[in-house]
Design an enzyme around this catalytic site. Sequence first.
Site, short mmCIF file in Angstrom:
data_model
loop_
_atom_site.label_atom_id
_atom_site.label_comp_id
_atom_site.label_asym_id
_atom_site.label_seq_id
_atom_site.Cartn_x
_atom_site.Cartn_y
_atom_site.Cartn_z
CG ASN A 9 -1.76 1.25 1.32
OD1 ASN A 9 -1.88 1.99 0.34
ND2 ASN A 9 -2.34 1.50 2.48
CE LYS A 11 -0.05 3.32 4.74
NZ LYS A 11 0.09 3.40 6.18
CG HIS A 93 -5.51 2.20 5.40
ND1 HIS A 93 -5.04 3.13 6.29
CD2 HIS A 93 -4.52 1.29 5.24
CE1 HIS A 93 -3.80 2.81 6.66
NE2 HIS A 93 -3.46 1.69 6.02
CD GLU A 95 -2.61 5.75 6.72
OE1 GLU A 95 -2.62 5.73 5.48
OE2 GLU A 95 -1.70 5.24 7.40
CD GLU A 165 -3.00 -2.03 7.80
OE1 GLU A 165 -2.05 -2.40 7.12
OE2 GLU A 165 -3.44 -0.87 7.77
N GLY A 171 3.26 2.52 10.58
CA GLY A 171 4.25 3.57 10.32
C GLY A 171 5.07 3.95 11.54
CB SER A 210 5.97 -1.66 11.81
OG SER A 210 5.60 -0.31 12.05
O1 G3H Z 1 -1.44 -0.20 4.64
C1 G3H Z 1 -0.40 -0.42 5.26
C2 G3H Z 1 -0.32 -0.21 6.66
O2 G3H Z 1 -0.95 0.95 7.06
C3 G3H Z 1 1.02 -0.44 7.28
O3 G3H Z 1 1.92 0.63 7.06
O4 G3H Z 1 3.94 -0.81 6.95
O5 G3H Z 1 4.13 1.68 7.00
O6 G3H Z 1 3.40 0.41 9.04
P1 G3H Z 1 3.43 0.47 7.55
#
Ligand code: G3H
Length: 247
Positions: A9, A11, A93, A95, A165, A171, A210
Amino acid sequence: MKKFLLAANWKMNMDVKETESFFKDLSLKPNDSYDVYVAVPFTDIYLANKTKKFNEIKIGAQNIYFEDKGAFTGEISTSMIKLCGADFVIIGHSERREIFGECDEMINKKVLKAIDDDVEVILCVGETLSEREDEKHFEKIEKQLKADLVGVDAAKLDNFAIAYEPIWAIGTGKSASKEDAEEMCRFVREKVKEMNPNLEAKLRVLYGGSVKGANAADLSKEENIDGFLIGGASLKTESFEAIAKEI
Ligand code: G3H
């Protein structure tokens, strides 16, 4: 154990130049052990699909709207993403939920629309840090699943994924422990099975938060983790491929 899914993803990262160079460099070929999906910004879908080296890599979007067309400024329909070459979409998601105020009712409409239009879904669920500290995480996930999956007809789809998640692990560099991730992914599977056994038969449960090369091996060995949803580590071919090496 179902075939593992490595889902990236991006983003709001990667412009067209970066997308072209990423897919020219990416030598990750889906195989008998794992599928490879990459959810890119809308502006990169067409180019990603044209540039990828392997047909089997699926390109997807990170959101859709639940209407076909009309006066919905700034929104994108399922038929628009499909014509650009998208096969799947991430819905709900954290977010989208937290920053853009998407509620479960809207997320449910998006899930149903994607399924009706034959776009594969990765639905995201997860709890905040305070919900985890107050031991409300099971309750929160169950509530999201019950609301987001209303009316889903498993006969209409081939595959479905739910990404667990925990918001506190996204993140932050601080992944859930393999025990916690496994416990929650098992919970997701059991709840879906109770609600809709036909859907569970087609379900892959992913962990996201993460994920990186260093923790991928341990997490992927857990019985109820069928894949990863990868944010930061999917932005560079090296770190994305480093995860795949551990599967
Ligand atoms: O969509 C992916 C997740 O929000 C995980 O993000 O791997 O940067 O923690 P991350």
